[in-house]
Enzyme design. Sequence first.
Site, mmCIF file in Angstrom:
data_model
loop_
_atom_site.group_PDB
_atom_site.id
_atom_site.type_symbol
_atom_site.label_atom_id
_atom_site.label_comp_id
_atom_site.label_asym_id
_atom_site.label_seq_id
_atom_site.Cartn_x
_atom_site.Cartn_y
_atom_site.Cartn_z
ATOM 1 N N LYS A 133 0.799 -1.220 0.000
ATOM 2 C CA LYS A 133 0.000 0.000 0.000
ATOM 3 C C LYS A 133 0.834 1.273 0.000
ATOM 4 C CE LYS A 133 -3.949 -2.171 0.061
ATOM 5 N NZ LYS A 133 -4.870 -2.132 -1.094
ATOM 6 N N SER A 144 -3.075 -12.281 3.914
ATOM 7 C CA SER A 144 -3.520 -11.992 2.545
ATOM 8 C C SER A 144 -2.453 -12.445 1.544
ATOM 9 C CB SER A 144 -3.831 -10.510 2.365
ATOM 10 O OG SER A 144 -2.711 -9.713 2.688
#
Length: 331
Positions: A75, A292
Amino acid sequence: MPSSDSIASPSGPARSAVRSRRRPRATDATTSGSRLIEQIGNTPLLRLDAIGRDLPDTVSLYAKAEHLNPGGSVKDRPALRMIDDGIAAGELTGDRTLIDATSGNTGIAYAMIGAARGLSIALALPENASEERKQILRAYGAKLILTDPLEGTDGAQARVKQFVKDHSDAYFYANQYDNDANWKAHYDGTGREILEQTGGRVTHFVAGLGTTGTFMGTTRRLKEERSDVRAIAMQPDSPMHAMEGLKHMETARVPGIYVPEIADEHVTCRTADAIDMTRRLAREEGLLIGPSGGANVHAALRIAESLDQGVVVTILCDTGTRYLSDDLFSD
């Protein structure tokens, strides 16, 4: 009951508290903090030899080590692009606070970059986000709005939209779920890097869906260069899962940047399989990542096992140090 770090009124004491934490910085926020920001991206592409030990010699399994970004996750890329675009457009200025909803990783990236550039950051995230994530955000000086854990990031989004509606002049709403800068960061960065690092040999790309920016931007770039690349989108197999950052699209608020038709195939992953692979990556490859990323590798390995030849690439989304209090790695 969900709580906030006191930012409800941008004109009252809480607003002053946010401002008071800022230190004098260079007047040009696009250049300050550049030494840190220059380290974002260009992450290694690692061949998973232990995980892929049973694959034929003609099939390779690789993972982009995004957990090695300075903020600890993939991110960092879109957070930087959204901040840069907001500044360039004149919408993010020194007297406005960047606000957004997050499951943690984008928020940490905003907070890290904001600290380096002297920007005020406010973030809404579910109250059940790991303690590590909340402590990291506070360490960077971000103000937190903790929301109902049962509503997930959708609930956090709703809270942010209400803040912005009530105090539009005080905030810059980055809106990672609907902001094209999110996927463009991966089009210009992640996708290009994968092509360079594989010498253009990549045949399959596998990534989970959250904001969907990683999948959308990387897939667009790969297919632009190699139309025969197959893009596989992965999501949890149920709305109740433990893969932070991923969405079960049938039951979640679908991000505005998501175009499902770009995927050549859609697959699912169970939480148990994601956790098992996350532990395997730590113990067999020495890669301490979050669930994830474990889900991505589990799905990518399944794809690789179905091939006679190919180069399969996936994403290690974030560092596993953000999940230690969740007993992710305990027996």
